[in-house]
Scaffold this motif. Structure first.
Motif, PDB file in Angstrom:
ATOM      1  N   ALA A  19       0.824  -1.204   0.000  1.00 52.31           N
ATOM      2  CA  ALA A  19       0.000   0.000   0.000  1.00 52.31           C
ATOM      3  C   ALA A  19       0.858   1.255   0.000  1.00 52.31           C
ATOM      4  N   LEU A  20       1.977   1.227   0.730  1.00 50.48           N
ATOM      5  CA  LEU A  20       2.883   2.378   0.743  1.00 50.48           C
ATOM      6  C   LEU A  20       3.385   2.665  -0.665  1.00 50.48           C
ATOM      7  N   GLY A  21       3.781   1.623  -1.369  1.00 50.53           N
ATOM      8  CA  GLY A  21       4.272   1.800  -2.732  1.00 50.53           C
ATOM      9  C   GLY A  21       3.213   2.392  -3.649  1.00 50.53           C
ATOM     10  N   LEU A  22       1.989   1.888  -3.548  1.00 46.52           N
ATOM     11  CA  LEU A  22       0.913   2.410  -4.391  1.00 46.52           C
ATOM     12  C   LEU A  22       0.608   3.864  -4.058  1.00 46.52           C
ATOM     13  N   ALA A  23       0.615   4.195  -2.766  1.00 46.15           N
ATOM     14  CA  ALA A  23       0.308   5.566  -2.354  1.00 46.15           C
ATOM     15  C   ALA A  23       1.349   6.548  -2.861  1.00 46.15           C
ATOM     16  N   LEU A  24       2.606   6.109  -2.993  1.00 50.09           N
ATOM     17  CA  LEU A  24       3.669   6.995  -3.464  1.00 50.09           C
ATOM     18  C   LEU A  24       3.703   7.101  -4.980  1.00 50.09           C
ATOM     19  N   GLN A  25       3.037   6.139  -5.663  1.00 52.20           N
ATOM     20  CA  GLN A  25       3.122   6.091  -7.121  1.00 52.20           C
ATOM     21  C   GLN A  25       1.807   6.425  -7.825  1.00 52.20           C
ATOM     22  N   ARG A  26       0.695   6.304  -7.113  1.00 59.31           N
ATOM     23  CA  ARG A  26      -0.611   6.521  -7.741  1.00 59.31           C
ATOM     24  C   ARG A  26      -1.226   7.838  -7.272  1.00 59.31           C
ATOM     25  N   PRO A  27      -1.942   8.524  -8.154  1.00 61.26           N
ATOM     26  CA  PRO A  27      -2.573   9.785  -7.752  1.00 61.26           C
ATOM     27  C   PRO A  27      -3.894   9.588  -7.003  1.00 61.26           C
ATOM     28  N   LEU A  28      -4.435   8.369  -7.058  1.00 60.84           N
ATOM     29  CA  LEU A  28      -5.704   8.081  -6.382  1.00 60.84           C
ATOM     30  C   LEU A  28      -5.640   6.669  -5.827  1.00 60.84           C
ATOM     31  N   LEU A  29      -5.914   6.540  -4.524  1.00 56.14           N
ATOM     32  CA  LEU A  29      -5.844   5.236  -3.874  1.00 56.14           C
ATOM     33  C   LEU A  29      -6.853   5.187  -2.739  1.00 56.14           C
ATOM     34  N   VAL A  30      -7.429   3.983  -2.544  1.00 52.10           N
ATOM     35  CA  VAL A  30      -8.309   3.726  -1.398  1.00 52.10           C
ATOM     36  C   VAL A  30      -7.634   2.704  -0.508  1.00 52.10           C
ATOM     37  N   ILE A  31      -7.577   3.004   0.791  1.00 53.75           N
ATOM     38  CA  ILE A  31      -7.075   2.047   1.785  1.00 53.75           C
ATOM     39  C   ILE A  31      -8.219   1.739   2.726  1.00 53.75           C
ATOM     40  N   THR A  32      -8.558   0.461   2.857  1.00 56.88           N
ATOM     41  CA  THR A  32      -9.658   0.073   3.731  1.00 56.88           C
ATOM     42  C   THR A  32      -9.248  -1.128   4.570  1.00 56.88           C
ATOM     43  N   GLY A  33     -10.002  -1.363   5.630  1.00 57.01           N
ATOM     44  CA  GLY A  33      -9.708  -2.472   6.542  1.00 57.01           C
ATOM     45  C   GLY A  33     -10.334  -2.212   7.890  1.00 57.01           C
ATOM     46  N   GLY A  34     -10.470  -3.260   8.680  1.00 50.88           N
ATOM     47  CA  GLY A  34     -11.107  -3.157   9.981  1.00 50.88           C
ATOM     48  C   GLY A  34     -10.159  -2.686  11.065  1.00 50.88           C
ATOM     49  N   PRO A  35     -10.575  -2.800  12.322  1.00 48.15           N
ATOM     50  CA  PRO A  35      -9.722  -2.350  13.429  1.00 48.15           C
ATOM     51  C   PRO A  35      -8.509  -3.252  13.607  1.00 48.15           C
ATOM     52  N   GLY A  36      -7.383  -2.650  13.995  1.00 48.43           N
ATOM     53  CA  GLY A  36      -6.190  -3.422  14.327  1.00 48.43           C
ATOM     54  C   GLY A  36      -5.393  -3.924  13.151  1.00 48.43           C
ATOM     55  N   VAL A  37      -5.728  -3.473  11.917  1.00 52.21           N
ATOM     56  CA  VAL A  37      -5.013  -3.990  10.745  1.00 52.21           C
ATOM     57  C   VAL A  37      -3.911  -3.051  10.284  1.00 52.21           C
ATOM     58  N   GLY A  38      -3.683  -1.960  10.980  1.00 48.50           N
ATOM     59  CA  GLY A  38      -2.540  -1.106  10.686  1.00 48.50           C
ATOM     60  C   GLY A  38      -2.794   0.044   9.729  1.00 48.50           C
ATOM     61  N   LYS A  39      -4.051   0.479   9.579  1.00 45.56           N
ATOM     62  CA  LYS A  39      -4.313   1.641   8.712  1.00 45.56           C
ATOM     63  C   LYS A  39      -3.592   2.882   9.236  1.00 45.56           C
ATOM     64  N   THR A  40      -3.604   3.055  10.552  1.00 42.38           N
ATOM     65  CA  THR A  40      -2.990   4.239  11.153  1.00 42.38           C
ATOM     66  C   THR A  40      -1.480   4.247  10.929  1.00 42.38           C
ATOM     67  N   THR A  41      -0.820   3.109  11.162  1.00 43.75           N
ATOM     68  CA  THR A  41       0.630   3.025  10.956  1.00 43.75           C
ATOM     69  C   THR A  41       0.984   3.287   9.502  1.00 43.75           C
ATOM     70  N   LEU A  42       0.200   2.720   8.607  1.00 41.89           N
ATOM     71  CA  LEU A  42       0.444   2.927   7.179  1.00 41.89           C
ATOM     72  C   LEU A  42       0.302   4.404   6.823  1.00 41.89           C
ATOM     73  N   LEU A  43      -0.716   5.047   7.356  1.00 38.70           N
ATOM     74  CA  LEU A  43      -0.931   6.460   7.067  1.00 38.70           C
ATOM     75  C   LEU A  43       0.231   7.307   7.591  1.00 38.70           C
ATOM     76  N   ARG A  44       0.724   6.960   8.775  1.00 38.44           N
ATOM     77  CA  ARG A  44       1.892   7.662   9.322  1.00 38.44           C
ATOM     78  C   ARG A  44       3.087   7.530   8.385  1.00 38.44           C
ATOM     79  N   ALA A  45       3.270   6.326   7.844  1.00 36.59           N
ATOM     80  CA  ALA A  45       4.412   6.089   6.954  1.00 36.59           C
ATOM     81  C   ALA A  45       4.288   6.910   5.671  1.00 36.59           C
ATOM     82  N   ILE A  46       3.105   6.938   5.097  1.00 33.09           N
ATOM     83  CA  ILE A  46       2.889   7.695   3.855  1.00 33.09           C
ATOM     84  C   ILE A  46       3.169   9.178   4.090  1.00 33.09           C
TER      85      ILE A  46
END
Length: 730
Positions: free
Chosen positions: A340-367
């Motif tokens: 997901a990090l790679g796609l977010a850095l390379q794509r102009p439009l991306l959706v990230i989805t998932g339930g609780p505890g799957v690391g959406k917050t950590t991923l967002l921090r990284a981006i």
């Protein structure tokens, strides 16, 4: 000496008439007033409270209402209808003119005018204003000002009399006058149904009653067209952007008690005028309100345009960025997060989805960290204040509500950030996107710069937005936008029974509960055999068990979330019970619009208020009630917000609220009633959303049979919207 009458029960209505001796308080915006009146048949002055667009000492009033015994101010006459008329005695005329009601006249000139013209002074002002110059000290400028001010007051009086005569309460009449001004009579007479469109608090049924009083026949086309619009507007409250034409016509015919062919004719006229638009959804002929039809089209067009862009930042080597950001954050991203990090850095439009505890917050921090290092301008936003604050905390970058990001114009309710004045951003990140309805997404995408990228983050399995549409679900379901679904529950999150329970519910399985009540746990189920038993146990859990065992404050930290508003275990009834339990001695108090508020009560804003900068779903605490000034003060996250008593229909008690209203918010502890009484609302995504609102503790109270119905039942009701098909069609 005549004694003041004892308080009468609310259903007892009396008539009171008399002379206004003093206007103690008058709010020109809401019309609320407190008057001291010399009532006929009474030697003592009485206090009258009510609503009037304009009121002055010296006027004669007629009021219909009841006597109440106010705890602080004593016996008052609370009027439901209040009419005023110009005074007829010379002393009353002097007092009226001296009050400042008529511009250009004070106490000095009031006495001179009455001395010169006596009881005929009003006729002189209205019909022969040039004669005012016969009074010493009144020149042409003052005479003109007096005449103009008198005409304005006369217009207000005529409008109020007209509205009263057609069954409009004084408080609503004031709102109508403030909205339409001197044209109120003409506008309402021409189309009383415009009231339902223009005036908050007046719906179709009220406008229909006024129309009947005005003599508009039941089969009048203006009524039929308004009924068709009303049915579609009602559908918005259920999340639809439109309705199948057959369903719309059937519902409108039932509402209007009109033949189907007449309803079809009304529908055709609305379409011809451009207010409604026909379209096909999944092979079904549907009808949409024009604004929503165009909003969905614009959202689809803009998302397709964004997807074809190149990101505005220079190309980033993901293989180098990944280890760098992991070292910066002190974490190791899972395979799905790294992808997901790679796609977010390379794509102009991306959706990230998932339930609780799957690391959406950590991923967002990284981006955010990688792009910030590239000096990209990042705009973070979320639908609610709570969600925006949480986003700020986890990313270290300021996040705003979508409304604040777009810079609401309080005068118009529109946004200052548009295509002509876009956001200063290279990347726009929207968290909790499942909450964003079509109209808000349309406004946001309008403000995205031509070369900027967009990242949509949210849990698609939660409830869709309260407003119309299901933007996140439709974007994902269209297949037209890159989507990353995170599924791996991380070890630390997996230690929480809340997280595990949420995922099991989302998968259609019953959650597991601790066998021993005293075992380390953050997810509990308490059996309740009946609604009465459920109410008793919820009160006990909130007031005693949670504070004693976990140390949470029962008002600030514990939130009761209900599947619905109605019923003994609905939000409304539980609010009253919890208020009595948690804030029994709250004083002073004020009763308005069906709620009683006291200092210390938890309250929720129920609609967006751009002037006050508070929004639908914001939680606050009543910090003061000023009865002489007719004002309630609420504190929202340390910010003081005043409300005139006439504005309290924008607040509701919030000890308990619906799960829908809690979207985008998290609370330390959540208590959820789940019983067969809620059968109509027992849906999997409703319970899933409720469970995921609890950060440290979730307690379900009710029947496991009801929970099983929800978990194994239909995921969600269908919403009639076009976005998915529009995106899929390319």
């Amino acid at each position: 000496m005549t004694k003041t009458p004892p308080p009468a029960p609310p259903e007892s209505r009396e008539l009171l008439s008399g002379l206004v001796e003093r206007v103690t308080f008058h709010n020109p915006d809401t019309g609320f007033c407190v008057l001291r009146v010399q009532a006929r048949g009474r030697r003592e002055l009485v206090t009258v409270v009510g609503h009037a667009a304009a009121i002055s000492a010296g006027e004669q009033i007629q009021a219909s209402g009841c006597w109440v015994n106010d705890r602080r101010h004593g016996v008052q006459f609370r009027s439901a209808h209040l009419r005023s008329a110009a005074p007829t005695t010379t002393e009353g005329i002097v007092r009226y003119l001296a009050s400042g009601m008529v511009k250009g006249i004070g106490p000095h000139f009031a006495r001179r005018l009455v001395d010169a013209f006596g009881e005929a002074v009003f006729d002189i002002v209205e019909r022969e204003p040039s004669r005012l110059r016969d009074v010493e000290g009144i020149g042409p400028v003052r005479a003109r000002a007096i005449a103009e001010s008198w005409r304005e007051q006369r217009a207000i009086r005529d409008i109020m009399v007209f509205l009263h005569s057609h069954g409009v309460s004084t408080a609503r009449a004031v709102r109508i006058f403030r909205t339409y001004g001197p044209d109120a009579i003409a506008l309402v007479s021409d189309d009383p149904y415009r009231l339902a469109r223009d005036i908050r608090g007046i719906g179709f049924l009220t406008a229909d009653t006024i129309a009947r009083r005005l003599g508009i026949p039941p089969d009048a086309m203006v009524r039929l067209r308004a009924g068709v619009r009303h049915v579609l507007a009602e559908a918005l409250d259920e999340g639809h952007c439109g309705l199948p034409q057959a369903d719309l016509c059937t519902a409108a015919a039932a509402l209007l008690d009109a033949p189907a062919e007449r309803v079809s004719e009304a529908l055709s006229l609305e379409r011809a005028d451009g207010g409604l638009v026909a379209a096909t959804v999944a092979g079904t002929s549907c009808v949409f309100l024009a604004g929503l039809f165009h909003a969905e089209q614009q959202v689809a067009d803009r998302l397709r345009h964004i997807a074809r862009r190149t990101p505005p930042w220079r190309p980033i080597d993901v293989d180098r960025a990944l280890p760098w950001v992991q070292q910066q954050l002190g974490v190791r991203l899972a395979a799905g997060q790294a992808e997901a990090l790679g796609l977010a850095l390379q794509r102009p439009l991306l959706v990230i989805t998932g339930g609780p505890g799957v690391g959406k917050t950590t991923l967002l921090r990284a981006i955010v960290r990688v792009l910030a290092a590239r000096r990209a301008r990042i705009a973070l936003c979320a639908p609610t204040g709570r969600a925006a604050r949480r986003l700020t905390e986890v990313t270290g970058v300021e996040a705003k509500t979508i409304h604040r990001l777009l810079e609401v114009d309080p005068r118009t309710g529109g946004f200052k950030r548009t295509e002509a004045n876009p956001l200063a951003a290279d990347l726009v990140v929207v968290d909790e996107t499942s909450m964003v309805d079509v109209l808000l997404m349309d406004a946001l995408l309008r403000a995205v710069p031509r070369d900027a990228a967009v990242l949509l983050v949210g849990d698609v399995d939660q409830l869709p937005s309260v407003g119309p549409g299901q933007v996140l679900a439709d974007v994902i379901g269209s297949g037209a936008v890159p989507v990353v679904r995170l599924t791996e529950v991380f070890r630390q999150a997996a230690e929480s029974r809340i997280v595990l329970a949420a995922h099991r519910v989302n998968e259609g399985q019953m959650p597991a509960f601790a066998a021993a009540p005293d075992a380390p746990n953050d997810f509990f189920f308490i059996d309740a055999d009946s609604p009465e038993d459920g109410v008793h146990k919820i009160l006990q859990v909130v007031r005693e068990r949670i504070p004693q065992r976990f140390g949470f404050d029962p008002i600030a930290d514990v939130q009761v979330l209900c599947p619905m508003n109605r019923g003994a275990l609905g939000a409304r009834a539980l609010n009253l019970e919890l208020q009595r339990t948690l804030n029994p001695a709250g004083t002073p108090k004020v009763e308005r619009f069906g709620w009683t508020y006291a200092v210390g009560d938890k309250v929720m804003q129920t609609e967006n208020d751009y002037d006050k900068d508070v929004y639908n779903g914001d939680l606050g605490i009543v910090s003061a009630i000023d009865e002489p000034e007719q004002r309630l003060i609420a504190t929202f996250d340390g910010r003081i917000v005043p409300y005139d008593f006439g504005e309290l229909d924008r607040l509701a008690l919030a000890y308990a609220t619906t799960i829908h209203k809690a979207q985008g918010s998290e609370y330390p502890a959540v208590v959820i009633p789940v019983t067969t009484q809620h059968y109509v609302m027992l849906q999997r995504n409703l319970i899933y959303t409720g469970i995921t609102r609890g950060k440290k503790l979730v307690v379900l109270v009710g029947q496991k049979r009801a929970l099983a119905i929800a978990v194994r039942g239909v995921q969600t009701r269908r919403r009639w919207a076009r976005l998915r098909e529009l995106l899929a069609a390319g």
